[in-house]
Design a protein around this motif. Structure first.
Motif, PDB file in Angstrom:
ATOM      1  N   GLU A  98       0.824  -1.212   0.000  1.00  0.00           N
ATOM      2  CA  GLU A  98       0.000   0.000   0.000  1.00  0.00           C
ATOM      3  C   GLU A  98       0.855   1.258   0.000  1.00  0.00           C
ATOM      4  N   GLN A  99       1.966   1.241   0.743  1.00  0.00           N
ATOM      5  CA  GLN A  99       2.853   2.410   0.794  1.00  0.00           C
ATOM      6  C   GLN A  99       3.475   2.681  -0.569  1.00  0.00           C
ATOM      7  N   VAL A 100       3.848   1.616  -1.281  1.00  0.00           N
ATOM      8  CA  VAL A 100       4.468   1.805  -2.597  1.00  0.00           C
ATOM      9  C   VAL A 100       3.441   2.306  -3.607  1.00  0.00           C
ATOM     10  N   VAL A 101       2.228   1.790  -3.552  1.00  0.00           N
ATOM     11  CA  VAL A 101       1.178   2.285  -4.441  1.00  0.00           C
ATOM     12  C   VAL A 101       0.923   3.775  -4.188  1.00  0.00           C
ATOM     13  N   GLN A 102       0.901   4.175  -2.927  1.00  0.00           N
ATOM     14  CA  GLN A 102       0.735   5.592  -2.605  1.00  0.00           C
ATOM     15  C   GLN A 102       1.898   6.414  -3.151  1.00  0.00           C
ATOM     16  N   LEU A 103       3.096   5.868  -3.075  1.00  0.00           N
ATOM     17  CA  LEU A 103       4.277   6.568  -3.587  1.00  0.00           C
ATOM     18  C   LEU A 103       4.165   6.774  -5.096  1.00  0.00           C
ATOM     19  N   VAL A 104       3.763   5.741  -5.813  1.00  0.00           N
ATOM     20  CA  VAL A 104       3.590   5.864  -7.269  1.00  0.00           C
ATOM     21  C   VAL A 104       2.523   6.907  -7.582  1.00  0.00           C
ATOM     22  N   ASN A 105       1.428   6.869  -6.858  1.00  0.00           N
ATOM     23  CA  ASN A 105       0.368   7.857  -7.106  1.00  0.00           C
ATOM     24  C   ASN A 105       0.825   9.277  -6.791  1.00  0.00           C
ATOM     25  N   ARG A 106       1.605   9.455  -5.726  1.00  0.00           N
ATOM     26  CA  ARG A 106       2.137  10.790  -5.417  1.00  0.00           C
ATOM     27  C   ARG A 106       3.031  11.286  -6.538  1.00  0.00           C
TER      28      ARG A 106
END
Length: 239
Positions: A98-106
Protein backbone atom coordinates in the motif's frame (compact mmCIF):
# COMPACT_ATOMS: atom_id res chain seq x y z
CA UNK A 1 30.18 20.27 -1.82
CA UNK A 2 29.87 16.64 -2.94
CA UNK A 3 28.12 16.44 -6.31
CA UNK A 4 26.34 13.69 -8.23
CA UNK A 5 25.22 13.92 -11.86
CA UNK A 6 22.96 11.34 -13.47
CA UNK A 7 20.40 11.01 -16.22
CA UNK A 8 16.76 10.97 -15.05
CA UNK A 9 15.88 7.30 -14.67
CA UNK A 10 12.41 5.84 -14.11
CA UNK A 11 12.17 4.54 -10.52
CA UNK A 12 15.81 3.35 -10.74
CA UNK A 13 17.51 0.58 -8.81
CA UNK A 14 18.63 1.05 -5.22
CA UNK A 15 22.24 1.93 -6.12
CA UNK A 16 20.97 5.16 -7.68
CA UNK A 17 19.62 6.21 -4.29
CA UNK A 18 22.86 5.16 -2.60
CA UNK A 19 24.59 7.74 -4.80
CA UNK A 20 22.01 10.37 -3.84
CA UNK A 21 22.48 9.49 -0.15
CA UNK A 22 26.24 10.06 -0.44
CA UNK A 23 26.08 13.41 -2.23
CA UNK A 24 25.01 16.89 -1.13
CA UNK A 25 23.78 18.19 -4.47
CA UNK A 26 22.35 16.41 -7.48
CA UNK A 27 22.19 17.45 -11.12
CA UNK A 28 19.60 15.82 -13.36
CA UNK A 29 21.51 15.45 -16.63
CA UNK A 30 18.97 16.15 -19.36
CA UNK A 31 20.99 17.95 -22.05
CA UNK A 32 22.51 15.06 -23.99
CA UNK A 33 21.06 12.85 -26.73
CA UNK A 34 18.10 10.77 -25.63
CA UNK A 35 18.61 6.99 -25.57
CA UNK A 36 15.48 4.98 -26.47
CA UNK A 37 14.74 1.76 -24.55
CA UNK A 38 16.99 2.82 -21.69
CA UNK A 39 16.42 3.04 -17.94
CA UNK A 40 14.97 6.48 -18.56
CA UNK A 41 11.75 5.04 -19.95
CA UNK A 42 11.52 1.63 -18.30
CA UNK A 43 12.53 -0.48 -15.35
CA UNK A 44 11.91 -3.98 -13.98
CA UNK A 45 9.72 -5.48 -11.27
CA UNK A 46 8.96 -9.07 -10.32
CA UNK A 47 6.88 -11.13 -12.73
CA UNK A 48 3.77 -12.78 -11.20
CA UNK A 49 5.10 -16.24 -12.07
CA UNK A 50 8.89 -16.22 -12.38
CA UNK A 51 11.69 -13.75 -13.02
CA UNK A 52 10.89 -10.14 -13.86
CA UNK A 53 9.08 -8.00 -16.39
CA UNK A 54 9.30 -4.40 -17.56
CA UNK A 55 7.31 -1.41 -16.45
CA UNK A 56 7.41 1.03 -19.35
CA UNK A 57 6.79 4.70 -20.07
CA UNK A 58 5.71 4.89 -23.74
CA UNK A 59 6.85 8.12 -25.36
CA UNK A 60 5.25 10.22 -28.06
CA UNK A 61 8.63 11.06 -29.60
CA UNK A 62 11.18 8.38 -28.66
CA UNK A 63 14.18 9.01 -30.92
CA UNK A 64 17.93 9.60 -30.86
CA UNK A 65 17.15 12.84 -32.71
CA UNK A 66 15.98 14.54 -29.51
CA UNK A 67 17.67 15.52 -26.28
CA UNK A 68 16.49 13.99 -23.02
CA UNK A 69 14.73 17.19 -21.95
CA UNK A 70 12.58 17.00 -25.11
CA UNK A 71 11.19 13.50 -24.39
CA UNK A 72 7.42 13.50 -23.94
CA UNK A 73 5.24 10.87 -22.31
CA UNK A 74 2.53 9.63 -24.66
CA UNK A 75 -0.27 9.21 -22.11
CA UNK A 76 0.35 9.90 -18.41
CA UNK A 77 -2.95 8.47 -17.06
CA UNK A 78 -2.50 5.27 -19.08
CA UNK A 79 1.13 4.99 -17.97
CA UNK A 80 0.09 5.34 -14.32
CA UNK A 81 -2.57 2.65 -14.75
CA UNK A 82 -0.12 0.30 -16.47
CA UNK A 83 2.52 0.73 -13.78
CA UNK A 84 0.03 0.14 -10.99
CA UNK A 85 -1.33 -2.85 -12.88
CA UNK A 86 2.14 -4.42 -13.01
CA UNK A 87 2.29 -4.11 -9.22
CA UNK A 88 -1.06 -5.66 -8.30
CA UNK A 89 0.34 -9.18 -7.83
CA UNK A 90 2.32 -7.86 -4.84
CA UNK A 91 -0.97 -7.25 -3.00
CA UNK A 92 -1.39 -9.42 0.12
CA UNK A 93 2.16 -10.70 -0.38
CA UNK A 94 4.48 -7.71 0.00
CA UNK A 95 4.22 -6.04 3.44
CA UNK A 96 4.61 -2.49 2.09
CA UNK A 97 2.39 -2.80 -0.98
CA UNK A 98 0.00 0.00 0.00
CA UNK A 99 2.85 2.41 0.79
CA UNK A 100 4.47 1.81 -2.60
CA UNK A 101 1.18 2.29 -4.44
CA UNK A 102 0.74 5.59 -2.60
CA UNK A 103 4.28 6.57 -3.59
CA UNK A 104 3.59 5.86 -7.27
CA UNK A 105 0.37 7.86 -7.11
CA UNK A 106 2.14 10.79 -5.42
CA UNK A 107 4.68 10.75 -8.22
CA UNK A 108 2.09 10.97 -11.00
CA UNK A 109 -0.05 13.47 -9.05
CA UNK A 110 2.94 15.83 -8.86
CA UNK A 111 3.58 15.85 -12.62
CA UNK A 112 2.20 18.95 -14.33
CA UNK A 113 3.28 18.24 -17.92
CA UNK A 114 4.06 15.40 -20.32
CA UNK A 115 7.81 15.77 -19.74
CA UNK A 116 9.62 12.47 -19.11
CA UNK A 117 12.24 14.36 -17.12
CA UNK A 118 9.57 15.79 -14.82
CA UNK A 119 7.99 12.37 -14.30
CA UNK A 120 11.30 10.75 -13.44
CA UNK A 121 12.41 13.58 -11.18
CA UNK A 122 9.12 13.44 -9.29
CA UNK A 123 9.75 9.71 -8.83
CA UNK A 124 13.12 10.49 -7.25
CA UNK A 125 11.54 13.17 -5.07
CA UNK A 126 8.81 10.79 -3.86
CA UNK A 127 11.23 7.96 -3.06
CA UNK A 128 13.68 10.25 -1.25
CA UNK A 129 10.84 11.74 0.81
CA UNK A 130 9.59 8.27 1.72
CA UNK A 131 13.11 7.23 2.76
CA UNK A 132 13.75 10.59 4.47
CA UNK A 133 16.80 11.24 2.30
CA UNK A 134 17.80 14.87 1.66
CA UNK A 135 17.54 15.57 -2.07
CA UNK A 136 18.88 18.92 -3.24
CA UNK A 137 18.56 18.72 -7.02
CA UNK A 138 18.69 20.94 -10.07
CA UNK A 139 17.83 20.30 -13.73
CA UNK A 140 20.94 20.73 -15.88
CA UNK A 141 19.14 22.50 -18.74
CA UNK A 142 17.85 25.12 -16.27
CA UNK A 143 21.25 26.03 -14.77
CA UNK A 144 22.56 28.27 -17.58
CA UNK A 145 25.90 26.46 -17.59
CA UNK A 146 28.49 26.95 -20.32
CA UNK A 147 28.62 23.49 -21.91
CA UNK A 148 29.10 24.44 -25.55
CA UNK A 149 32.63 23.14 -25.91
CA UNK A 150 32.27 19.62 -24.48
CA UNK A 151 33.92 17.30 -27.00
CA UNK A 152 33.84 13.93 -25.21
CA UNK A 153 31.46 11.98 -22.91
CA UNK A 154 33.96 12.40 -20.07
CA UNK A 155 33.94 16.18 -20.37
CA UNK A 156 30.48 16.89 -19.00
CA UNK A 157 31.06 16.06 -15.33
CA UNK A 158 34.28 18.09 -14.88
CA UNK A 159 32.71 21.12 -16.56
CA UNK A 160 29.52 20.95 -14.48
CA UNK A 161 31.43 20.25 -11.25
CA UNK A 162 33.74 23.23 -11.82
CA UNK A 163 30.91 25.66 -12.61
CA UNK A 164 28.92 24.56 -9.55
CA UNK A 165 31.97 24.87 -7.26
CA UNK A 166 31.93 21.21 -6.28
CA UNK A 167 34.82 19.95 -4.16
CA UNK A 168 34.07 16.25 -4.75
CA UNK A 169 32.45 14.50 -7.70
CA UNK A 170 31.00 11.04 -7.06
CA UNK A 171 30.06 8.66 -9.87
CA UNK A 172 29.07 4.99 -10.19
CA UNK A 173 32.09 2.72 -10.81
CA UNK A 174 31.09 2.23 -14.44
CA UNK A 175 32.55 5.65 -15.14
CA UNK A 176 36.12 4.68 -14.24
CA UNK A 177 37.14 4.41 -17.89
CA UNK A 178 35.24 7.55 -18.84
CA UNK A 179 37.01 10.13 -16.71
CA UNK A 180 40.56 11.46 -16.44
CA UNK A 181 41.26 12.29 -12.76
CA UNK A 182 43.43 15.24 -13.77
CA UNK A 183 40.43 16.90 -15.45
CA UNK A 184 38.98 17.23 -11.95
CA UNK A 185 42.20 17.69 -9.99
CA UNK A 186 43.29 20.76 -11.98
CA UNK A 187 40.25 22.54 -10.56
CA UNK A 188 40.73 21.26 -7.03
CA UNK A 189 37.95 18.66 -7.33
CA UNK A 190 38.29 15.16 -5.91
CA UNK A 191 36.96 12.25 -7.96
CA UNK A 192 35.43 9.17 -6.36
CA UNK A 193 33.33 6.17 -7.35
CA UNK A 194 30.52 4.69 -5.29
CA UNK A 195 30.47 0.90 -5.25
CA UNK A 196 27.08 -0.42 -4.14
CA UNK A 197 27.08 -4.08 -3.14
CA UNK A 198 24.27 -6.35 -4.27
CA UNK A 199 21.37 -6.38 -1.84
CA UNK A 200 19.25 -9.53 -1.53
CA UNK A 201 16.11 -9.66 0.56
CA UNK A 202 13.22 -11.96 1.41
CA UNK A 203 10.56 -11.71 -1.32
CA UNK A 204 8.60 -14.85 -0.50
CA UNK A 205 6.66 -16.38 -2.19
CA UNK A 206 8.78 -15.05 -5.06
CA UNK A 207 12.50 -15.45 -5.65
CA UNK A 208 14.47 -12.27 -5.05
CA UNK A 209 15.84 -10.81 -8.29
CA UNK A 210 18.74 -8.38 -7.73
CA UNK A 211 18.92 -5.01 -9.45
CA UNK A 212 15.20 -4.45 -9.92
CA UNK A 213 13.47 -1.08 -9.63
CA UNK A 214 13.48 0.54 -6.21
CA UNK A 215 9.73 -0.14 -6.22
CA UNK A 216 10.44 -3.83 -5.67
CA UNK A 217 12.90 -3.13 -2.84
CA UNK A 218 10.38 -0.89 -1.11
CA UNK A 219 7.66 -3.55 -1.39
CA UNK A 220 9.60 -5.85 0.94
CA UNK A 221 11.70 -3.56 3.14
CA UNK A 222 10.87 -0.74 5.55
CA UNK A 223 12.31 2.74 4.97
CA UNK A 224 14.53 2.29 8.03
CA UNK A 225 15.92 -1.00 6.68
CA UNK A 226 16.56 0.55 3.27
CA UNK A 227 18.40 3.53 4.77
CA UNK A 228 20.63 1.08 6.67
CA UNK A 229 21.39 -0.79 3.45
CA UNK A 230 22.25 2.44 1.61
CA UNK A 231 24.97 3.02 4.20
CA UNK A 232 26.18 -0.54 4.84
CA UNK A 233 26.38 -1.62 1.19
CA UNK A 234 28.16 1.50 -0.13
CA UNK A 235 31.90 1.99 -0.53
CA UNK A 236 33.64 5.05 -1.96
CA UNK A 237 36.57 4.08 -4.15
CA UNK A 238 39.45 6.21 -5.38
CA UNK A 239 40.20 6.51 -9.14
Amino acid sequence: MKLGIMQPYFFPYLGHFALIAHTERWVVFDVSQYTPKSWMSRNRVLHPQVGWNYVNVPLANSSIAITTREARVQDLPKTRANVLGKLTHYRRKAPFYEQVVQLVNRTFDAVASDSLVELNVQGLVAVCAYLELPFDYAICSELNLDLQHIDSPGGWAPAISRQLDASFYLNPPGGRDLFEPQDFARHGIRLGFLQFDEFRYDAQPYTCEPGLSVLDVLMWNSPQAVRHVLASHSHILEP
